[in-house]
Each structure stands twice: as C-alpha cells, then as structure tokens.
Design a protein around this motif. Sequence first.
Motif, mmCIF file in Angstrom:
data_model
loop_
_atom_site.group_PDB
_atom_site.id
_atom_site.type_symbol
_atom_site.label_atom_id
_atom_site.label_comp_id
_atom_site.label_asym_id
_atom_site.label_seq_id
_atom_site.Cartn_x
_atom_site.Cartn_y
_atom_site.Cartn_z
ATOM 1 N N PHE A 80 -6.160 -10.207 16.331
ATOM 2 C CA PHE A 80 -4.729 -10.090 16.587
ATOM 3 C C PHE A 80 -4.417 -8.625 16.912
ATOM 4 C CE2 PHE A 80 -0.269 -9.484 15.474
ATOM 5 C CZ PHE A 80 0.312 -10.549 16.161
ATOM 6 N N PRO A 81 -3.681 -8.378 18.041
ATOM 7 C CA PRO A 81 -3.331 -7.001 18.385
ATOM 8 C C PRO A 81 -1.993 -6.595 17.754
ATOM 9 C CG PRO A 81 -2.794 -8.445 20.214
ATOM 10 C CD PRO A 81 -3.382 -9.323 19.139
ATOM 11 N N LEU A 82 -1.944 -5.411 17.180
ATOM 12 C CA LEU A 82 -0.710 -4.832 16.670
ATOM 13 C C LEU A 82 -0.229 -3.797 17.684
ATOM 14 C CD1 LEU A 82 -1.837 -4.237 12.972
ATOM 15 C CD2 LEU A 82 -0.711 -6.251 13.927
ATOM 16 N N ASP A 83 0.948 -4.020 18.260
ATOM 17 C CA ASP A 83 1.468 -3.149 19.319
ATOM 18 C C ASP A 83 2.695 -2.388 18.835
ATOM 19 O OD1 ASP A 83 -0.472 -3.984 21.188
ATOM 20 O OD2 ASP A 83 0.691 -5.798 21.600
ATOM 21 N N HIS A 84 3.117 -1.407 19.678
ATOM 22 C CA HIS A 84 4.332 -0.616 19.444
ATOM 23 C C HIS A 84 4.289 0.092 18.088
ATOM 24 C CE1 HIS A 84 5.860 -2.573 23.003
ATOM 25 N NE2 HIS A 84 5.710 -3.773 22.432
ATOM 26 N N LEU A 85 3.135 0.678 17.796
ATOM 27 C CA LEU A 85 2.994 1.427 16.556
ATOM 28 C C LEU A 85 3.422 2.871 16.751
ATOM 29 C CD1 LEU A 85 -0.504 0.072 15.416
ATOM 30 C CD2 LEU A 85 1.770 -0.862 14.904
ATOM 31 N N VAL A 86 3.681 3.547 15.675
ATOM 32 C CA VAL A 86 4.128 4.944 15.702
ATOM 33 C C VAL A 86 2.906 5.840 15.531
ATOM 34 C CG1 VAL A 86 5.602 6.670 14.605
ATOM 35 C CG2 VAL A 86 6.341 4.270 14.739
ATOM 36 N N PRO A 87 2.763 6.881 16.355
ATOM 37 C CA PRO A 87 1.586 7.752 16.232
ATOM 38 C C PRO A 87 1.536 8.466 14.884
ATOM 39 C CG PRO A 87 2.701 8.092 18.337
ATOM 40 C CD PRO A 87 3.612 7.239 17.504
ATOM 41 N N ASP A 88 0.310 8.781 14.486
ATOM 42 C CA ASP A 88 0.045 9.570 13.287
ATOM 43 C C ASP A 88 0.802 9.002 12.080
ATOM 44 O OD1 ASP A 88 -1.115 11.515 11.768
ATOM 45 O OD2 ASP A 88 0.373 13.044 12.250
ATOM 46 N N THR A 89 0.674 7.691 11.881
ATOM 47 C CA THR A 89 1.406 7.005 10.808
ATOM 48 C C THR A 89 0.438 6.090 10.059
ATOM 49 O OG1 THR A 89 3.448 7.060 12.088
ATOM 50 C CG2 THR A 89 3.345 5.479 10.286
ATOM 51 N N LEU A 90 0.631 6.009 8.739
ATOM 52 C CA LEU A 90 -0.208 5.165 7.905
ATOM 53 C C LEU A 90 0.380 3.752 7.866
ATOM 54 C CD1 LEU A 90 -2.667 5.020 5.997
ATOM 55 C CD2 LEU A 90 -1.107 5.646 4.121
ATOM 56 N N TYR A 91 -0.464 2.747 8.125
ATOM 57 C CA TYR A 91 -0.043 1.342 8.125
ATOM 58 C C TYR A 91 -0.915 0.561 7.145
ATOM 59 C CZ TYR A 91 2.923 1.751 12.278
ATOM 60 O OH TYR A 91 3.918 2.086 13.159
ATOM 61 N N LYS A 92 -0.347 -0.557 6.685
ATOM 62 C CA LYS A 92 -1.077 -1.510 5.850
ATOM 63 C C LYS A 92 -0.960 -2.883 6.496
ATOM 64 C CE LYS A 92 0.703 -3.204 2.065
ATOM 65 N NZ LYS A 92 1.217 -3.339 0.679
ATOM 66 N N VAL A 93 -2.098 -3.591 6.598
ATOM 67 C CA VAL A 93 -2.135 -4.933 7.183
ATOM 68 C C VAL A 93 -2.637 -5.903 6.125
ATOM 69 C CG1 VAL A 93 -3.033 -6.389 9.024
ATOM 70 C CG2 VAL A 93 -2.643 -3.969 9.451
ATOM 71 N N GLU A 94 -1.960 -7.056 6.024
ATOM 72 C CA GLU A 94 -2.407 -8.119 5.129
ATOM 73 C C GLU A 94 -2.687 -9.363 5.953
ATOM 74 O OE1 GLU A 94 0.676 -8.652 2.274
ATOM 75 O OE2 GLU A 94 0.073 -6.931 1.043
ATOM 76 N N LEU A 95 -3.852 -9.979 5.726
ATOM 77 C CA LEU A 95 -4.267 -11.171 6.456
ATOM 78 C C LEU A 95 -4.551 -12.279 5.450
ATOM 79 C CD1 LEU A 95 -5.286 -12.668 9.038
ATOM 80 C CD2 LEU A 95 -7.547 -11.695 8.527
ATOM 81 N N ARG A 96 -3.908 -13.449 5.644
ATOM 82 C CA ARG A 96 -4.118 -14.618 4.784
ATOM 83 C C ARG A 96 -4.517 -15.807 5.642
ATOM 84 N NH1 ARG A 96 0.346 -12.010 2.568
ATOM 85 N NH2 ARG A 96 0.288 -11.669 0.297
ATOM 86 N N ALA A 97 -5.322 -16.686 5.066
ATOM 87 C CA ALA A 97 -5.635 -17.976 5.691
ATOM 88 C C ALA A 97 -4.838 -19.069 4.966
ATOM 89 C CB ALA A 97 -7.125 -18.260 5.610
ATOM 90 N N HIS A 98 -4.336 -20.031 5.736
ATOM 91 C CA HIS A 98 -3.479 -21.077 5.161
ATOM 92 C C HIS A 98 -4.074 -22.449 5.438
ATOM 93 C CE1 HIS A 98 0.323 -23.004 3.933
ATOM 94 N NE2 HIS A 98 0.058 -23.869 4.905
ATOM 95 N N ASN A 99 -4.125 -23.283 4.374
ATOM 96 C CA ASN A 99 -4.441 -24.704 4.556
ATOM 97 C C ASN A 99 -3.368 -25.541 3.860
ATOM 98 O OD1 ASN A 99 -5.057 -24.586 1.840
ATOM 99 N ND2 ASN A 99 -7.265 -24.913 2.091
ATOM 100 N N ALA A 100 -3.605 -26.847 3.740
ATOM 101 C CA ALA A 100 -2.565 -27.725 3.192
ATOM 102 C C ALA A 100 -2.235 -27.390 1.748
ATOM 103 C CB ALA A 100 -3.023 -29.183 3.313
#
Length: 611
Positions: free
Chosen positions: A473-493
């Motif tokens: 997955f691409p993350l776009d329109h980010l701010v330069p020289d900035t710290l980011y955190k990404v969380e990824l979850r998988a979902h089932n029923a």
Amino acid sequence: MKPVEVVEGETASVRCIATGKPLPSYQWIKLDRSNDLSKTDRFQVNKKTGELIMNRVEFGDDGMYKCVAANSAGRVETEVRINVLVKPQIYELVNVTASMTNETRIICKTKGRPPPRVTFRKLSNREPFIVGQQPDNNRITLKQETFADAGEAFGTLVITNLNRSDDGLYECIAENPTGKAYKNGHITVQFKPTFNRTKDLPSVWTWENRPGNLSCLPEAIPNATIVWRWNQIEISDENFNMGRVSRNNFQVFGRGPQSFLIVKPYNEPRYYTFYECVARNPLGEASIKIQLKQAFVPLPIGQVRTNIITATTIKFSILPPSNYDGLPIRSYTVQFKPEKQPLWEKGFLHTWSNGAPYIIENLVPEVTYHFRFAARNDVGLGPWTNGPSITMPRRSVPAEPTLLLPGVNLTYKQELQAPYSNHFEIRWNVPADNGEPIEYYLIRYCRIERTEDEERDIDCSENIQQSVQYTSFPLDHLVPDTLYKVELRAHNAIGDSTPATLRFRTARGIGPVPLENPTMSSGLIIGIVVLALVFILIVVDLTCFLANRTGAIASCCERIRKQKKDEEDPKLGSDEKEPLNQPLEKPVSVEYDGRQVYTKSGEIIGKHSAV
C-alpha cells in the motif's frame, strides 16, 4: 648527394637536378653494371626532369648510382648511394620441449636490412621481455646476436630451472625502421604425473547392485599410462586370465590419459574398499586412492520441534540424523493423521526439499493430529521418527502480519529512514488466517509529535481498507522530515489481528502541495479534457484564418459576404447588371507605322482594321 633509403618490394623515386642552357637531358647509370637504367624493365628515367623511378625494389638494387646531365654546352655527373631497406622476416622459430628443473632455449632467427631487433613476449603477458636478465624473474634471460653483413639477427630466450608455469606460447617480435614481424612458438614443459587438482576426490557410492564408476584423471606431459589396483592386485588382462580378479566384477575403460574403473560389487563387502589409480610416464609415477562405499537410506531423524502454531498451520524445525556419514539428504517427508484415524496408511503425506520452510497448511482447528517424519536420499526413504501430537487452536482472528523490510530488523521504538520525502510504500506477508479467510487489511497512519515528556499521535488517517488481493500500500502526500507511525491489521469474520507497527521518518525535501479536494470524479476529469481540446481547436482555426484565410472561421465569413451580396443585387438597375450590352462610348483605333504603335479614340475598329 646524400644516401637515399628505399624499401624492398615498394616503388621509390630519386630526383637529380642540374641547371644549364639549353636545359640538360638526364641519364641514370648503376655503377656496378654500367648500364643505362632507362633501358631496363623495372626502372623509368624522365630525361627532362631527372627523376628515376624504381618499381618493385629488389634486394640487389642496393648500391651506387650515377646521374648524368648533358646539353650542347657540356655534361656534369654526380653519384648517390641507394640503400635498400628490407622488412623484417622471421624465417625460423622451432618449438622446444624440456623437462621440469632443466634449462631450455627458444631461438628466433630473423633477417632484414638493417638487421632487426629481436625480442619475445609470452602471450599470457602484455609486456615483452627486456634484453638481459628479467628483473622480476632471474631465471629468464633474453640474448640478441646481430650479423650486419648478412642482414640477420637472432634472439634467444633462455629459461633455467623450468617449472610448469613456463609452459605456453611465446611470440617472437622482429622490428626495424620498416616495420615489424611476428611469429609464435611453444615451450612444452614435461613433468611426471600428478593428482594435485584431483587429490580431494569424494567417495563413490553404490547400492542395490548398482555398478560404481571410479574416475582417474591425472595431469602429465607426456601423457601417462594408467593401471588400477584392488587389494594390491593389478586389474589387468593378465590377472583376469590367471583368475586373480574376476571380469564379472571389474571393467576398465581407457589406459590413459584418463581411465574409468567400473566395479560391480554384488553386495559383497570385500568390494567396498579403496581402489588405487597409478599413473606413469618416463619422468615418474603418482597414485591416488578412491573409496567405493555402500550407500543406505538415511538414519532416523534426530529431532523435530514446533516453531509456530496457528489454527490451521504448523511450522517445524527438523534436525538431521546425528553422525550421519552417507549420501546427502534430498528431502524430508511428514505423515500426519487426525487422532480419530487409527491407520497411518490413510494419513496425509507432505514432502519438503532439504532446507525449505517446513510448514503444513490447511489443518482443521481444534483437531488433534499425530505426526511422524522420515529423511530421504538417493537410495530411498529412511525409517519413521514419531513427532509430537498437537491439538490445533480454535478459530480466531488472523495472525499479526509481518512487514517486509529487507535487511532491517526494527523494534517498536526504532525508526526507519524513508528514501523519499513525500511518499512511502509498505509491504507485508500474508499472515495465517487462523481458520477463517482473511477478508481485507486495515491500514492507519499518523504523524508523531514529540515533546520533552511524551509523544502523541496527530493528523491520524481513518482506517484504510485494502483488498486481500494486495500485500502492499502506498502512503502519499506525506510531509518531509517528519516521523510517522503505520499500523497494519488483518481482518477475518472473527475480527482484527493485532497491529503490525512501523515507524519511519521521511527524507528532507519539498513536500506535496496540499489540496482542498484531493479527489476528482471521472466526469469532471472528462469535462476538463473536452474543454481543453475545444480550446486547442479554436486557437488552431483562428491561426489558419489569420495566416491563409482558411478554416471554419474563414468559411463562415465567406458565407456572410455572399449573403450580403445576394441581398444587394435586386437594388441594382438593368444598366448596372449588364454593362457589357451597352455600346462603347470611346472606341479606340490602333495604327502601326513599322516602328511604333499609335492609338486614336472616337473610331470603332472593324474586324478588317489593320493592326
């Protein structure tokens, strides 16, 4: 006159210049023959300019020549030396053969005028040898001899204490002012047989009465003859005939420079032993021993442990048999069955290549399985080793996805430096679904704001739903020289997995321009494209109208003009519409007097008027 140099086989010219009145006539004479060169085949003399042309210069043309200039008042003469230069030729270079530790000489005989300078170069080296002893190898000396009267020169390359590295092609180079000549010769270094390149031969394996193939490949110059020995008995026709060895058990193919021994042991232990290959030539002999071993299926597996268990998958680690000295293990096989199935024969089989991830998939949650394992080599499958009995967990949310960061192992608090200032792409492996198919992935990212005491998440995105078909997955329109955190979850029923978390800092640079409405409908995009095309067409048509009065605008203007003209026509009288039907008010006559044309008004010209 100064001596003149010409080259054998080429065309040359010599000019003699004299003054006198009247202009002199020239003659050329070769002194050792006293003949007029203008009367010979290969020479031409221009009697007016004094030029002597020599065609296809020959070696015998070398010598003294006389130029004679004469007129009615007298004669004058001068002599000139013509030196015939001969291109280098190599007329003898003989290949040489010598034994190791001895001395050898390779001689290159050349001729030319002046006598050539002779040197050598080994073809595996760029630079030629220098005259005298070589500074980097005092075993090699280059000598030169020159015989000026005969126009010959010899070059001799002397190598003492020969070793195998001296073997190879050598190039003789003969050079004088007219050019160079080249020729290759070979130095062959003889040595006794050796097995240096094949001294660590692996054992040869055989099983189930399969013949064993033992290979003997010695190095030797001259080529070696080869014999085989078994228990100190030579495997030869003589011993075959005497019954010391059996033709049923041995076959020999080739007696040099390579040989192959085929052994048929028929499961008799005495044939599973060492065999000796002996290679001989006039300089000596050498031998090597090769072992023929009987191969068996692998021993039982040393140990099996479980690494990762989900509701539907198990990952094992397998330890090979301890102290195993046999054919290499090719694969591992697992057989498993549910606890309610009493017969192993009705269980499931799965095979992995040696070293592959040992994973079983598509198991049923909350079911107890029994496992057993075996190793396989080229002989066959070894005995089974019982593994652990495992009860699969119940169905649950998916396992946590694994983010893919090649070559990087990060903890939660560590940061990854992103290569770009305004975008970043996350990738992951498909996690175990734990009994229920994964329906989609949820992605959420935030900026991290740091203070002296704490960190907090700001500008967090909504949960972005990603199709289960994609694992990036691409993350776009980010701010330069900035710290980011990404969380990824998988979902089932059943629900969402625990989040896989990544922290990264964007690179320094110019960030994206913020948009009030970053998304546009497809209809709006099509409308913008259509308007742009219409604008371009109008500009092109206007340009054509202004430049060449063509195009749609020009056609419209022409129609308007014609319409106005048609409206004005009824207002005109008959006299205005048909002016050609009215008589001429001022008839004109034309006269020609032979020199000039005259015109007169007031008369009507008839058809028979003179013009």
